[in-house]
Design an enzyme around this catalytic site. Sequence first.
Site, short mmCIF file in Angstrom:
data_model
loop_
_atom_site.label_atom_id
_atom_site.label_comp_id
_atom_site.label_asym_id
_atom_site.label_seq_id
_atom_site.Cartn_x
_atom_site.Cartn_y
_atom_site.Cartn_z
N TYR A 1 45.80 21.53 45.63
CA TYR A 1 45.78 22.72 46.47
C TYR A 1 47.19 23.29 46.63
O TYR A 1 48.15 22.58 46.91
CB TYR A 1 45.09 22.47 47.82
CG TYR A 1 45.52 21.27 48.60
CD1 TYR A 1 46.39 21.37 49.69
CD2 TYR A 1 45.00 20.01 48.28
CE1 TYR A 1 46.74 20.26 50.42
CE2 TYR A 1 45.35 18.89 49.02
CZ TYR A 1 46.23 19.02 50.09
OH TYR A 1 46.59 17.91 50.81
N HIS B 1 39.63 19.97 58.76
CA HIS B 1 40.93 20.35 59.31
C HIS B 1 41.15 21.84 59.06
O HIS B 1 40.94 22.33 57.94
CB HIS B 1 42.06 19.56 58.65
CG HIS B 1 41.93 18.09 58.80
ND1 HIS B 1 42.71 17.19 58.09
CD2 HIS B 1 41.12 17.32 59.58
CE1 HIS B 1 42.39 15.96 58.42
NE2 HIS B 1 41.41 16.01 59.32
#
Length: 470
Positions: A133, A70
């Site tokens: 993240y 992605h």
Amino acid sequence: MTEFGKQLTVTETTIPGLVVFDLPVHGDSRGWFKENWQREKMVAAGLADFGPVQNNISFNDAVGTTRGIHAEPWDKFVSVATGRIFGAWVDLREGPTFGAVYTTELDPSKAIFVPRGVGNSYQTLEADTAYTYLVNDHWSPTAAYSFLNLADETAAIEWPIPLDEVEISEKDKNHPRLADVTPIPPKKTLVLGANGQLGRALRVRLGDAAHLEYATRTDLDITADGLETARRWRDYDTIINASAYTAVDKAETPEGRTNAWAANANAVASLARIATANGITLVHVSSDYVFDGTKTGAYTETDALAPLGVYGQTKAAGDVAAATVPRHYIIRTSWVIGDGGNFVRTMASLAERGIDPKVVDDQTGRLTFTPEIAAAIAHLLETSAPYGVYNVTGAGEPTTWADIARSVFELTGHDPARITGVSTQEYFANAASPISPRPTNSVLDLDKIQATGYNAPDAADALHAYLSAV
């Protein structure tokens, strides 16, 4: 096994902007500790100060769990909390590196910075693996995303565990091959004041690529309420503020004062807040009028602001606001000449019509042509010059308005002796409306921008070229 005691180091990859970090992990028989994200140290080591706004965690039960490739319109900093992953990154941005691939393993002692538009995928190599993240934008249904099939033959990623043996979502299985991927476009550059003389010069210099947006006041009124929500600002990389209230004398009237403060100060403060909140580079065009003109010698970028009139005061206030943006370029210029009505065209017209004008001879400076301001702005952005204030004018010997008028007469084939020099006070002695005070010295030092590799053309040569073109 996680390696303990590493030094914080940075490794560039084959994908521009994709950077691997070795992290210092401190451990013993009890476990381990690390500074997963340390802004001061990591920025000093070369990481972009990307301004994260969200911290996400992905937990994976089984070995071989594989997440699809992605590419999102934001930056992310990925690191492992526990376990180990194989990561694959594919550049899905528009440009010459589209399709470039990089792979590596990550454990708690290694992290990676993934720039906007680089596709990322992760395969777990241990059970109960969790990775975190940081991202610098929130998900939006209107943002641009790209996806790549995990099994794309062009990317040819060598997965440690074959894809037919791992857990993959149906959605990830059906993503397009590289040839059918829609690349992530670059962030936008917004030019404000697009109908002005500098705005038109910027369009000529920068062009009309899809990521370049030119806005007039009709398109975007930066003095109006609601500017913060007028655009999806996270999609912008740069704002070039070429808009301003420039009616120097009218600014001394009640109506002009209000309009000057709205456009030159309040609006710039709004732009500064937007740029700071969204990590945007703000380019703001300023003026020699922020100084009082009493200095002997050329003004440098560090000289104290000391404006005389309302126009100069509002421009100085705008400078102060723009300087609060972490990524800013303030362009100070003087005696600007662009297309349309201007001093040079007026003098050429008077010469042609046989009119012998009186012209001020006690103000000193250099002409600056709008294409050169546009070129200097492009240079600073393209070379990623250090942020800050830069003087931008024509080069060469300073002169007066009267001497420029004489040059115009001579270059157009007329007698320069027809020009009569007068003082500023004498020139405006019979003015019916308020007159703004002018700085007598408008000479700006050019050493700083020249040190970046930009060389301004001689103002006298630029005048000759301008008259030849018109």
